[in-house]
Design a protein around this motif. Structure first.
Motif, PDB file in Angstrom:
ATOM      1  N   ILE A 279       0.775  -1.284  -0.021  1.00  0.00           N
ATOM      2  CA  ILE A 279       0.039   0.046   0.072  1.00  0.00           C
ATOM      3  C   ILE A 279       0.782   1.218  -0.084  1.00  0.00           C
ATOM      4  O   ILE A 279       0.448   2.214  -0.699  1.00  0.00           O
ATOM      5  N   SER A 280       1.807   1.218   0.777  1.00  0.00           N
ATOM      6  CA  SER A 280       2.857   2.336   0.830  1.00  0.00           C
ATOM      7  C   SER A 280       3.544   2.806  -0.329  1.00  0.00           C
ATOM      8  O   SER A 280       3.692   3.784  -0.959  1.00  0.00           O
ATOM      9  N   ARG A 281       4.000   1.677  -0.926  1.00  0.00           N
ATOM     10  CA  ARG A 281       4.416   1.723  -2.489  1.00  0.00           C
ATOM     11  C   ARG A 281       3.621   2.306  -3.496  1.00  0.00           C
ATOM     12  O   ARG A 281       3.840   3.214  -4.278  1.00  0.00           O
ATOM     13  N   ALA A 282       2.756   1.825  -3.621  1.00  0.00           N
ATOM     14  CA  ALA A 282       1.442   2.168  -4.509  1.00  0.00           C
ATOM     15  C   ALA A 282       0.854   3.492  -4.397  1.00  0.00           C
ATOM     16  O   ALA A 282       0.762   4.144  -5.177  1.00  0.00           O
ATOM     17  N   THR A 283       0.660   3.876  -2.918  1.00  0.00           N
ATOM     18  CA  THR A 283       0.214   5.307  -2.863  1.00  0.00           C
ATOM     19  C   THR A 283       0.985   6.424  -3.104  1.00  0.00           C
ATOM     20  O   THR A 283       0.576   7.436  -2.930  1.00  0.00           O
ATOM     21  N   ARG A 284       2.342   6.126  -3.173  1.00  0.00           N
ATOM     22  CA  ARG A 284       3.358   7.125  -3.392  1.00  0.00           C
ATOM     23  C   ARG A 284       3.494   7.281  -4.916  1.00  0.00           C
ATOM     24  O   ARG A 284       4.089   8.396  -5.079  1.00  0.00           O
ATOM     25  N   ALA A 285       2.751   6.631  -5.645  1.00  0.00           N
ATOM     26  CA  ALA A 285       2.704   6.750  -6.998  1.00  0.00           C
ATOM     27  C   ALA A 285       2.288   8.192  -7.427  1.00  0.00           C
ATOM     28  O   ALA A 285       1.182   8.568  -7.014  1.00  0.00           O
ATOM     29  N   GLU A 286       2.783   8.858  -8.398  1.00  0.00           N
ATOM     30  CA  GLU A 286       2.199  10.271  -8.627  1.00  0.00           C
ATOM     31  C   GLU A 286       0.995  10.055  -9.510  1.00  0.00           C
ATOM     32  O   GLU A 286       0.597  11.192  -9.664  1.00  0.00           O
TER      33      GLU A 286
END
Length: 364
Positions: free
Chosen positions: A11-18
């Motif tokens: 979730i952390s990696r995905a939600t950092r996407a621009e």
């Protein structure tokens, strides 16, 4: 070699996407290590109509098959429909699990999945605050075990955080300047779903569409799945297989807000005829709800914000909304914090102006 990561890290990696496109790509890269699958489709949806919109990311899906998949969804399938999952207590379901190991009860399985060697499908609706912001389909081919209850629960834990991030992308303003593209695009689809006519404005709008699954037509025009989907939904509504409206809001490659809506016409005999699809610049009234949801304003905060945009004083707002001036000031303070502004002028500029600076005044 990729390593398996936990749900919170995913979730952390995905939600950092621009962008939503890069978020789907991030999920595609890492999720299959935790929940193995052979093919997938990631779709953004319009939260008001629950219809797929842009962007859409496909993995190991043959070109042109997505439209056929959606025909089953709209016209014949009855198991694990996305519209039902959007309202279900748990918005995730596996075909094998839902049919008690008898997927042949599904028309989608018999006509689409099984001929392509697919053994099971796990579906998820990405929703937050009761609104769907995305659909996910994960597929496993024959020879693999069906999706397990634990895997379904893993996906369930992703649904709300990913939906919240999808919703937040509406905050990103367009930097496109006015260029005269303000006409009305019109496309006509015959009863079989084939494109038979398109005006010049429609062709120009289609050139602005982001990448995603498309179908090549006899006119040489590539039609994005989300545009074709409005025509199919309009026909399903006309046949009383679906309810509501065939309407989506979407963003172009430049971030421009567009609206696409469709209706199915009838011939003199009363038989269903062509489906007419209209693409045009989205009016402010269509975009504002998406932006408000992205900033997570409450209904009352929205009312206060609209009053501020009209230039009303705190006392006037209090009288109009039957609140105390102190309560109005508390709401304004909360609104400022959510939008990261410090004055009423900044609020109006950020919420109502910067998203529409490229629009023709007539669209407001």
């Amino acid at each position: 070699m990729l390593t398996v990561i936990g749900r919170e890290e995913l979730i952390s990696r995905a939600t950092r996407a621009e962008t939503p496109q890069t978020m789907f790509a991030t999920l595609a890269t890492h999720l299959r290590r935790a929940v193995p699958y052979d093919a997938a489709v990631w779709r953004a949806t319009d939260p008001e109509t629950g219809m797929m919109t842009s962007p859409i990311l496909t993995e190991n899906i043959e070109e042109g098959s997505c439209a056929l998949y959606w025909e089953y969804e709209l016209f014949t399938e009855r198991i694990n429909l996305f519209r039902d999952l959007a309202r279900a207590p748990v918005p995730v379901a596996g075909l094998w699990e839902s049919t008690g190991g008898e997927p042949s009860h599904s028309s989608l399985y018999n006509g689409f999945l099984a001929p392509r060697g697919v053994h099971d499908e796990l579906r998820a609706v990405l929703r937050v605050d009761g609104r769907p912001h995305g659909f996910v389909s994960l597929f496993r081919t024959k020879g693999r075990a069906p999706f397990s209850t634990a895997e379904r629960r893993f996906i369930e834990g992703l649904a709300t955080p990913i939906a919240r991030r999808l919703r937040s992308y509406a905050k990103q303003p367009s930097h496109q300047t006015a260029d005269g593209l303000i006409g009305t695009g019109l496309l006509l689809f015959d009863p079989g779903g084939a494109l038979i006519s398109a005006n010049d404005d429609a062709r120009r709008y289609l050139e602005e569409m982001p990448e995603g699954p498309t179908a090549v037509t006899a006119l040489g025009i590539r039609i994005p799945l989300w545009v074709h989907g409005t025509a199919m939904r309009a026909r399903a509504i006309a046949e009383e297989r679906e309810h509501g409206t065939a309407r989506i809001r979407m963003r172009s490659r430049t971030g421009r807000w567009l609206v696409c809506h469709a209706t199915c016409l009838r011939e003199a005999s009363g038989m269903l005829g062509v489906a007419a699809v209209v693409i045009e610049r989205a009016p402010i009234s269509d975009v504002t709800p998406l932006i408000v949801q992205a900033y997570e304003l409450s209904e009352r905060e929205l009312e206060v914000t609209q009053c501020v945009a009209r230039g009303l004083s705190t006392r006037r707002i209090a009288g109009e909304l039957h609140l105390s001036p102190h309560t109005v000031r508390d709401h304004i303070k909360a609104i400022f914090e959510k939008l990261g502004v410090s004055s009423r002028g900044e609020l109006v500029g950020k919420l109502f102006t910067e998203y529409y600076e490229s629009l023709d005044p007539g669209l407001s």
